[in-house]
Scaffold this motif. Structure first.
Motif, short mmCIF file in Angstrom:
data_model
loop_
_atom_site.label_atom_id
_atom_site.label_comp_id
_atom_site.label_asym_id
_atom_site.label_seq_id
_atom_site.Cartn_x
_atom_site.Cartn_y
_atom_site.Cartn_z
N ILE A 80 32.34 46.03 30.62
CA ILE A 80 30.99 45.89 30.08
C ILE A 80 30.27 47.23 30.11
CG2 ILE A 80 30.76 43.45 30.71
CD1 ILE A 80 29.01 44.43 33.10
N THR A 81 29.33 47.37 29.20
CA THR A 81 28.40 48.49 29.21
C THR A 81 27.03 47.92 28.89
OG1 THR A 81 30.05 50.12 28.51
CG2 THR A 81 27.75 50.65 28.04
N VAL A 82 26.02 48.39 29.58
CA VAL A 82 24.64 48.01 29.28
C VAL A 82 23.93 49.25 28.77
CG1 VAL A 82 22.46 47.15 30.20
CG2 VAL A 82 24.61 46.15 30.99
N ILE A 83 23.26 49.09 27.62
CA ILE A 83 22.49 50.19 27.05
C ILE A 83 21.04 49.75 26.89
CG2 ILE A 83 24.43 51.30 25.90
CD1 ILE A 83 23.59 49.92 23.30
N ASP A 84 20.15 50.71 26.86
CA ASP A 84 18.71 50.45 26.69
C ASP A 84 18.26 51.21 25.45
OD1 ASP A 84 16.16 49.57 27.14
OD2 ASP A 84 15.82 50.81 28.91
N VAL A 85 18.03 50.47 24.37
CA VAL A 85 17.74 51.07 23.07
C VAL A 85 16.53 50.39 22.43
CG1 VAL A 85 20.12 51.84 22.66
CG2 VAL A 85 19.44 49.54 21.98
N PRO A 86 15.97 50.99 21.38
CA PRO A 86 14.77 50.42 20.77
C PRO A 86 14.97 49.05 20.11
CG PRO A 86 15.04 52.71 20.09
CD PRO A 86 16.28 52.30 20.83
N ASP A 87 16.16 48.82 19.52
CA ASP A 87 16.33 47.58 18.76
C ASP A 87 17.81 47.29 18.53
OD1 ASP A 87 17.14 49.34 16.68
OD2 ASP A 87 15.11 49.39 15.85
N LEU A 88 18.08 46.16 17.87
CA LEU A 88 19.45 45.74 17.60
C LEU A 88 20.20 46.75 16.75
CD1 LEU A 88 21.75 43.67 17.76
CD2 LEU A 88 20.71 42.49 15.81
N ASP A 89 19.53 47.34 15.77
CA ASP A 89 20.21 48.33 14.94
C ASP A 89 20.77 49.48 15.77
OD1 ASP A 89 19.78 46.91 12.60
OD2 ASP A 89 17.92 47.96 12.12
N ALA A 90 19.99 49.96 16.71
CA ALA A 90 20.45 51.04 17.59
C ALA A 90 21.60 50.55 18.48
CB ALA A 90 19.31 51.57 18.44
N ALA A 91 21.49 49.31 18.97
CA ALA A 91 22.56 48.75 19.80
C ALA A 91 23.86 48.64 18.99
CB ALA A 91 22.16 47.37 20.33
N LEU A 92 23.75 48.24 17.74
CA LEU A 92 24.94 48.11 16.89
C LEU A 92 25.56 49.47 16.60
CD1 LEU A 92 23.78 45.34 14.41
CD2 LEU A 92 25.33 45.10 16.37
N GLU A 93 24.74 50.49 16.44
CA GLU A 93 25.27 51.82 16.18
C GLU A 93 26.07 52.33 17.39
OE1 GLU A 93 26.68 54.93 14.39
OE2 GLU A 93 25.57 53.34 13.34
N TRP A 94 25.52 52.18 18.60
CA TRP A 94 26.26 52.58 19.80
C TRP A 94 27.51 51.72 19.96
CZ3 TRP A 94 25.99 56.97 22.15
CH2 TRP A 94 24.82 57.73 22.08
N SER A 95 27.41 50.44 19.66
CA SER A 95 28.56 49.54 19.79
C SER A 95 29.67 49.93 18.84
CB SER A 95 28.14 48.09 19.53
OG SER A 95 27.16 47.72 20.47
N ARG A 96 29.31 50.34 17.63
CA ARG A 96 30.32 50.82 16.67
C ARG A 96 31.08 52.01 17.25
NH1 ARG A 96 26.02 49.82 13.10
NH2 ARG A 96 26.51 48.09 11.71
N ARG A 97 30.33 52.91 17.84
CA ARG A 97 30.97 54.11 18.42
C ARG A 97 31.93 53.73 19.54
NH1 ARG A 97 27.08 58.93 19.65
NH2 ARG A 97 29.15 59.85 19.99
N PHE A 98 31.50 52.80 20.40
CA PHE A 98 32.39 52.35 21.48
C PHE A 98 33.60 51.61 20.92
CE2 PHE A 98 28.82 53.02 24.48
CZ PHE A 98 29.51 53.69 25.48
N ALA A 99 33.40 50.74 19.93
CA ALA A 99 34.51 49.97 19.35
C ALA A 99 35.56 50.91 18.74
CB ALA A 99 33.99 48.99 18.32
N VAL A 100 35.10 51.93 18.02
CA VAL A 100 36.02 52.88 17.40
C VAL A 100 36.78 53.63 18.50
CG1 VAL A 100 36.15 55.02 16.06
CG2 VAL A 100 34.78 53.10 15.23
#
Length: 115
Positions: A80-100
């Motif tokens: 697991i990773t927990v991130i603190d971001v402004p919104d879902l769009d930012a969370a999805l962008e970081w998640s894409r980077r981790f998934a890749v």
């Protein structure tokens, strides 16, 4: 800011050999360093195999304790990773980077009460 849980799912089975795993972990570490530098990283943790899990299941007034994962499947929660971001769009962008970097599926969920 809102916290999001990034759940990493990995296939059951043996850990890949170093020739496969080392480049993946190098890429994951690079994304984690970027997340820390951006101030969005809260924490990360890898998990032991699902065979080490213990499940507690309420059964009337008792609680049944069993070894092993909650469900049988071809994948299990591997970290697991927990991130603190402004919104879902930012969370999805970081998640894409981790998934890749991981070459594995990542589930994204908001953490209740964090925003």
């Amino acid at each position: 800011m809102s916290q999001y849980l990034l759940s990493i799912y990995q296939p059951d089975g043996d850990i890949p050999p170093p020739a496969v795993l080392d480049p993946i972990m190098r890429d994951v570490d690079a994304v984690a360093r970027d997340a820390k530098a951006a101030g969005v990283w809260v924490f990360s943790a890898g998990l032991f195999p699902s065979s080490t899990a213990t499940v507690l299941r309420p059964e009337g007034a008792d609680v049944l304790v069993t070894d092993g994962p909650f469900t049988e499947g071809k994948e299990h929660l591997g970290g697991i990773t927990v991130i603190d971001v402004p919104d879902l769009d930012a969370a999805l962008e970081w998640s894409r980077r981790f998934a890749v970097a991981l070459t594995l599926p990542v589930e994204v969920r908001p953490v209740s009460g964090s925003g």
